[in-house]
Design a protein around this motif. Structure first.
Motif, PDB file in Angstrom:
ATOM      1  N   SER A 154      65.369  45.292  20.439  1.00  0.00           N
ATOM      2  CA  SER A 154      64.847  43.731  20.309  1.00  0.00           C
ATOM      3  C   SER A 154      65.160  42.995  19.340  1.00  0.00           C
ATOM      4  CB  SER A 154      63.031  43.904  20.535  1.00  0.00           C
ATOM      5  OG  SER A 154      62.458  42.723  20.322  1.00  0.00           O
ATOM      6  N   ILE A 155      65.333  41.857  19.609  1.00  0.00           N
ATOM      7  CA  ILE A 155      65.811  40.787  18.425  1.00  0.00           C
ATOM      8  C   ILE A 155      64.620  40.641  17.518  1.00  0.00           C
ATOM      9  CG2 ILE A 155      65.517  38.661  19.504  1.00  0.00           C
ATOM     10  CD1 ILE A 155      68.582  39.825  17.837  1.00  0.00           C
ATOM     11  N   LEU A 156      63.514  40.584  18.166  1.00  0.00           N
ATOM     12  CA  LEU A 156      62.362  40.261  17.225  1.00  0.00           C
ATOM     13  C   LEU A 156      62.200  41.357  15.943  1.00  0.00           C
ATOM     14  CD1 LEU A 156      59.631  39.312  19.948  1.00  0.00           C
ATOM     15  CD2 LEU A 156      60.998  37.861  18.295  1.00  0.00           C
ATOM     16  N   ARG A 157      62.614  42.596  16.480  1.00  0.00           N
ATOM     17  CA  ARG A 157      62.357  43.560  15.434  1.00  0.00           C
ATOM     18  C   ARG A 157      63.818  43.668  14.456  1.00  0.00           C
ATOM     19  NH1 ARG A 157      60.087  46.642  19.622  1.00  0.00           N
ATOM     20  NH2 ARG A 157      62.121  47.352  20.229  1.00  0.00           N
ATOM     21  N   VAL A 158      64.909  43.242  14.921  1.00  0.00           N
ATOM     22  CA  VAL A 158      65.762  43.179  14.257  1.00  0.00           C
ATOM     23  C   VAL A 158      66.191  41.974  13.082  1.00  0.00           C
ATOM     24  CG1 VAL A 158      68.366  42.805  14.452  1.00  0.00           C
ATOM     25  CG2 VAL A 158      67.448  44.436  15.869  1.00  0.00           C
ATOM     26  N   LEU A 159      65.612  40.873  13.502  1.00  0.00           N
ATOM     27  CA  LEU A 159      65.426  39.857  12.720  1.00  0.00           C
ATOM     28  C   LEU A 159      64.129  39.456  12.038  1.00  0.00           C
ATOM     29  CD1 LEU A 159      67.598  37.006  14.938  1.00  0.00           C
ATOM     30  CD2 LEU A 159      68.183  38.531  12.974  1.00  0.00           C
ATOM     31  N   GLY A 160      63.335  40.483  12.590  1.00  0.00           N
ATOM     32  CA  GLY A 160      62.132  40.508  11.567  1.00  0.00           C
ATOM     33  C   GLY A 160      61.022  39.215  12.041  1.00  0.00           C
ATOM     34  N   LEU A 161      61.446  38.719  13.423  1.00  0.00           N
ATOM     35  CA  LEU A 161      60.612  37.752  14.001  1.00  0.00           C
ATOM     36  C   LEU A 161      59.232  38.045  14.593  1.00  0.00           C
ATOM     37  CD1 LEU A 161      63.592  35.633  15.666  1.00  0.00           C
ATOM     38  CD2 LEU A 161      62.609  35.456  13.252  1.00  0.00           C
ATOM     39  N   ASP A 162      58.979  39.421  14.396  1.00  0.00           N
ATOM     40  CA  ASP A 162      57.910  39.763  15.013  1.00  0.00           C
ATOM     41  C   ASP A 162      56.707  39.958  13.828  1.00  0.00           C
ATOM     42  OD1 ASP A 162      59.093  41.763  13.572  1.00  0.00           O
ATOM     43  OD2 ASP A 162      58.358  43.391  14.960  1.00  0.00           O
ATOM     44  N   ASP A 163      56.891  39.005  13.091  1.00  0.00           N
ATOM     45  CA  ASP A 163      56.106  38.728  11.869  1.00  0.00           C
ATOM     46  C   ASP A 163      55.176  37.541  11.761  1.00  0.00           C
ATOM     47  OD1 ASP A 163      55.149  39.506   9.244  1.00  0.00           O
ATOM     48  OD2 ASP A 163      56.968  39.110   8.330  1.00  0.00           O
ATOM     49  N   VAL A 164      54.233  37.474  10.846  1.00  0.00           N
ATOM     50  CA  VAL A 164      53.394  36.396  10.552  1.00  0.00           C
ATOM     51  C   VAL A 164      53.559  36.003   8.894  1.00  0.00           C
ATOM     52  CG1 VAL A 164      51.138  35.354  10.658  1.00  0.00           C
ATOM     53  CG2 VAL A 164      51.795  36.760  12.626  1.00  0.00           C
ATOM     54  N   VAL A 165      53.766  34.863   8.818  1.00  0.00           N
ATOM     55  CA  VAL A 165      53.833  34.381   7.249  1.00  0.00           C
ATOM     56  C   VAL A 165      52.384  33.582   6.941  1.00  0.00           C
ATOM     57  CG1 VAL A 165      55.067  33.042   5.440  1.00  0.00           C
ATOM     58  CG2 VAL A 165      56.278  34.305   7.211  1.00  0.00           C
ATOM     59  N   LEU A 166      51.855  33.870   5.884  1.00  0.00           N
ATOM     60  CA  LEU A 166      50.735  33.446   5.460  1.00  0.00           C
ATOM     61  C   LEU A 166      51.033  32.617   4.168  1.00  0.00           C
ATOM     62  CD1 LEU A 166      48.171  36.293   5.596  1.00  0.00           C
ATOM     63  CD2 LEU A 166      48.600  34.888   7.500  1.00  0.00           C
ATOM     64  N   GLU A 167      50.749  31.218   4.116  1.00  0.00           N
ATOM     65  CA  GLU A 167      51.336  30.538   3.070  1.00  0.00           C
ATOM     66  C   GLU A 167      49.954  30.189   2.111  1.00  0.00           C
ATOM     67  OE1 GLU A 167      53.528  26.253   1.893  1.00  0.00           O
ATOM     68  OE2 GLU A 167      53.566  27.014   4.046  1.00  0.00           O
TER      69      GLU A 167
END
Length: 821
Positions: A154-167
């Protein structure tokens, strides 16, 4: 500070029930507001890693290619692609049939120019990635993945797009949360858990085989020598790594940096940025071959010393700036930016890693002077934890040897000039409960402090001695500890109580009421209020012809002026208002009546050793025509009497009586058209025309000005308003015309008339001043109208004539006045 949810979980077990949204609420409720929650997956489904096996030209389109792609499924896919950089052997993101892309794009089987396409090969932009932070080659066409990327993953896991960023919206005092280590401690304290660090201070103390130098490299003197020659550096450590190969960072490291908004550059620079985000300790890498005599010196810059920084700009330094130098030259500006002469290039094989503790004030001042700003500089400015300097250096060295193929050359070289010290503060349980309105027990407060990682010793039943870790430089007093107890206990758990105390009715002071009244009166008379800078240029005073001893010259210079035009505090409002008039005249606004109520400042001594005195002035400036025009009327040009009439009306409405206007010599004002304003023996200010030389120097037209002292007006103004009934008895009017010398002011005559006539005089008005054939040379005729009235009876002619005769006698004796028939 941007925090990746997945990255944070490496340091703290958040548990299966935790979500990014719940974590954001917890942080916000405990004093670390989360401003933005960003999902990195912008709407991607069923996008996998594809392997381009071969490409062939499209039979019907020159710019299209027909690609055979292995997407991990049982069959190979035929995909038509228009990207210019597609080649056989590449690993690329592949959206198979049924996939979705950001923006609601759904992938279906399609025919492109007569050729079937079973999916889509994707660019970074089509995946919703921020292309501003990517290398240029990754933004022009398909996003190329590393060769070892698993096909079908999955490209989400490869590129770390299965993540959430808290600012995080951090306040300036919470510099400890500008890194994952600090945030992990904060989250652990909130959840009552222990943070876990794969690479922690423990690794620095016990040693780690992964970063231990080889036996061959330990022999002999160190490969780099360090010397500190400035009090602005408390600690400096350097680690040599030999045999590195400069290359792009692995995909996982690039993706971690992208979540923090940091652009990947190469494996060396990326590691220093990665560890800075982990530990909050800025790091820098030098090319060892470019360091003269392998010597690093931390010193103050020399006056007019120059260095070309990494952004390609030549910077001129001064002695207040701290630099990193070798034996001959500066190679970096400490805490701000490295030098181009020692940067890590593609040909670099040996590097020196730097970790240091610089004075926050020195870094802040240097960055401001040079107009530079960086992530490292921001952390130095706010203060870093000195105890992580060595662990961060070793962590970076470990990663560099792992990612670049290099090896450590000897142990770190470290010079400590100011050892780190932990602060001890006493905390009283009774005081904590008094401040917070709680009834927390000793055990409860002790547990909260332990969760925060603070060591505590019980002094007595009411007092703790708390040792504050060096990572929390914001905690310096008992009240800071009380705030920490409140945060961790929970603001929502503190009961609401009604405030206690003596209530007092609000109201305006006399000066506040006076300012409002003056503002209303002047605007009601047709003037416009302006607000100008309290800062001005000292050259504006030159046309006024001031003496060297004049108080107006005692201008207070600013330590950090905003510009050369705003470098001193003003001593008069005249230049500020004249600048506004000049600005408007240049834009064809020719008729102006402006006023300002503002402060002027007088230095008590130069050079300055104490704060200046501050006076509030009411000033107005006039040029062109004034007043509204009726049909057929011509503009009425401003003159001396226009300004005097406005001042008279203002003072009359303030209840200031017995006002005298005397000829006065005021710097910058016309000598024949300037008067001082006095009442009750106190000088209120002055009014008149600007001197022609001043108007010429300032490029103005004929201009009038008045300036009054608010403190003097406050003292002279009548607080109470008196009301009385309308007169019931008739008045008797008498006119009087006298011939007096030219230098006798009409105002002096009026005061003499009021004093001689006594309480029966209701009004006196000047209605004529004449010089001509019927009046002797050197004299003038002045005529007044006098109104006499009594409140309790009708006056007789005899009573009025007696008073009138006293008026004539007073004028004759006081001014050698001759009654004119």
């Amino acid at each position: 500070m941007k925090i990746s949810y997945n990255w944070l979980q490496e340091y703290i077990d958040l548990g299966p029930d935790m979500t990014p949204e719940k974590l954001a609420d917890l942080l916000t409720n405990h004093g670390i507001p989360v401003e933005v929650i960003e999902q990195l997956n912008k709407g991607i489904e069923n996008v996998v890693v594809g392997h381009v096996l071969q490409t062939e030209p499209h039979p019907n389109a020159d710019r299209l290619k027909v690609c055979t792609v292995d997407a991990g499924g049982p069959e190979k896919l035929q995909i038509v692609c228009g990207a210019p950089n597609v080649k056989p052997g590449q690993k690329v993101p592949c959206a198979v049939v049924g996939a979705e892309l950001p923006g609601g794009v759904k992938i279906k089987r399609a025919k492109l120019r007569g050729v079937e396409s079973q999916g889509m090969l994707c660019s970074a932009g089509e995946l919703g990635m921020d292309i501003r932070l990517l290398p240029k080659e990754q933004t022009e066409g398909l996003y190329i993945l590393p060769d070892d990327t698993p096909v079908g993953e999955s490209i989400l896991r490869v590129l770390g797009l299965d993540d959430v960023v808290l600012e995080l919206e951090l306040t300036p005092n919470r510099a400890d949360c500008l890194n994952y280590r600090g945030v992990a401690y904060e989250v652990a304290a909130i959840l009552g858990k222990q943070p876990k660090f794969a690479w922690t201070e423990q690794a620095a103390e016990t040693g780690n085989p992964a970063v231990s130098p080889s036996s061959d490299s330990q022999a002999g003197p160190p490969l780099v020598r360090v010397r500190i020659e400035s009090a602005n550096c408390a600690r400096y450590a350097a680690q040599v790594v030999r045999g590195v190969k400069i290359a792009p960072s692995p995909l996982w490291l690039q993706m971690r940096l992208l979540t923090a908004g940091v652009r990947p550059i190469n494996n060396i620079v990326d590691v220093t940025n990665y560890v800075m985000l982990e530990y909050g300790q800025p790091l820098h890498a030098f090319d060892l071959a470019e360091i003269t005599e392998s010597t690093i010196v931390v010193r103050q810059a020399e006056e007019q010393e120059t260095i070309v920084t990494l952004d390609g700009q030549q910077r001129t330094l001064d002695s207040s700036m701290l630099v990193i130098a070798d034996a001959k030259r500066a190679i970096g500006i400490a805490g701000v930016m490295g030098g181009e002469n020692s940067e890590v290039r593609g040909s670099t094989t040996d590097i020196v890693l730097e970790a240091a503790s610089f004075d926050a004030g020195s870094v802040r001042q240097t960055g401001k002077k040079l107009g530079l700003r960086s992530e490292a500089q921001m952390r130095f400015e706010k203060g870093i934890d000195p105890t992580v300097l060595r662990p961060a250096l070793q962590r970076a060295a470990c990663l560099i040897t792992e990612l670049s193929g290099g090896e450590l050359a000897g142990p770190p070289v470290e010079v400590v000039q100011q050892p780190a010290e932990e602060l001890e503060i006493q905390l009283r349980v009774s005081r904590t409960n008094q401040i917070l309105g709680t009834d927390l027990t000793v055990d409860q407060i002790g547990a909260i402090l332990t969760r925060l990682g603070f060591a505590t010793v019980t002094v007595d039943a009411d007092t703790f001695r708390v040792t504050v870790p060096t990572r929390r430089p914001d905690i310096t007093r008992e009240i800071d500890l009380i705030e920490e107890v409140a945060r961790l206990h929970g603001y929502d758990k503190i009961d609401t109580t009604m405030p206690e105390g003596v209530l007092s009715q609000g109201g305006l002071s006399k000066q506040q009421r006076l300012r409002r009244t003056i503002r209303e009166l002047l605007t009601g008379m047709g003037l416009l209020e302006v607000l100008t800078y309290s800062f001005t240029n000292p050259t504006w005073l030159e046309p006024l012809g001031l003496e060297e001893s004049s108080p107006l010259r005692q201008q207070l210079p600013l330590a950090l002026p905003m510009s050369d035009e705003r470098k001193v505090l003003r001593t008069t409002l005249l230049p500020s208002l004249a600048e506004v008039v000049q600005y408007n005249l240049n834009r064809k606004n020719l008729d102006m009546a402006l006023f300002e109520i503002g402060k002027v400042f007088f230095a008590k001594d130069l050079p300055v050793t104490e704060l200046p005195s501050e006076d509030v002035k009411v000033a107005a400036i006039f040029t062109g025509a004034f007043g509204g025009l009726a049909i057929g009327e011509k503009p009425r040009k401003v003159d001396f009497y226009t300004v005097k009439g406005i001042v008279e009306a203002l003072l009359a409405n303030l209840g200031i009586k017995q006002v005298r206007y005397q000829p006065a010599a005021v710097p910058g004002m016309h000598p024949g058209r300037t008067a001082s304003v006095e009442a009750g023996g106190v000088t209120l200010g002055f009014l008149g025309a600007l001197h022609p030389e001043v108007t010429e120097a300032w490029d103005l037209k004929e201009t009038y000005y008045f300036e009054l002292n608010l403190a003097a007006l406050e003292e002279a103004a009548e607080d109470k308003i008196l009301f009385r009934a309308l007169p019931r008895f008739p008045a008797i009017e008498r006119d009087i015309a006298v011939v007096v010398p030219l230098d006798v002011p009409a105002g002096s005559l009026e005061l003499a008339i009021r004093e001689a006539a006594g309480e029966l005089l209701e009004e006196v008005r000047l209605f004529d001043v004449y010089q001509g054939e019927q009046v002797e040379t050197g004299k003038k005729s002045v005529a007044f109208s006098l109104v006499y009235r009594a409140e309790d009876r009708t006056l007789t002619d005899e009573e009025v004539q007696a008073r009138h005769n006293r008026v004539i006698e007073a004028l004759e004796k006081g001014f050698q006045a001759e009654l004119r028939s």
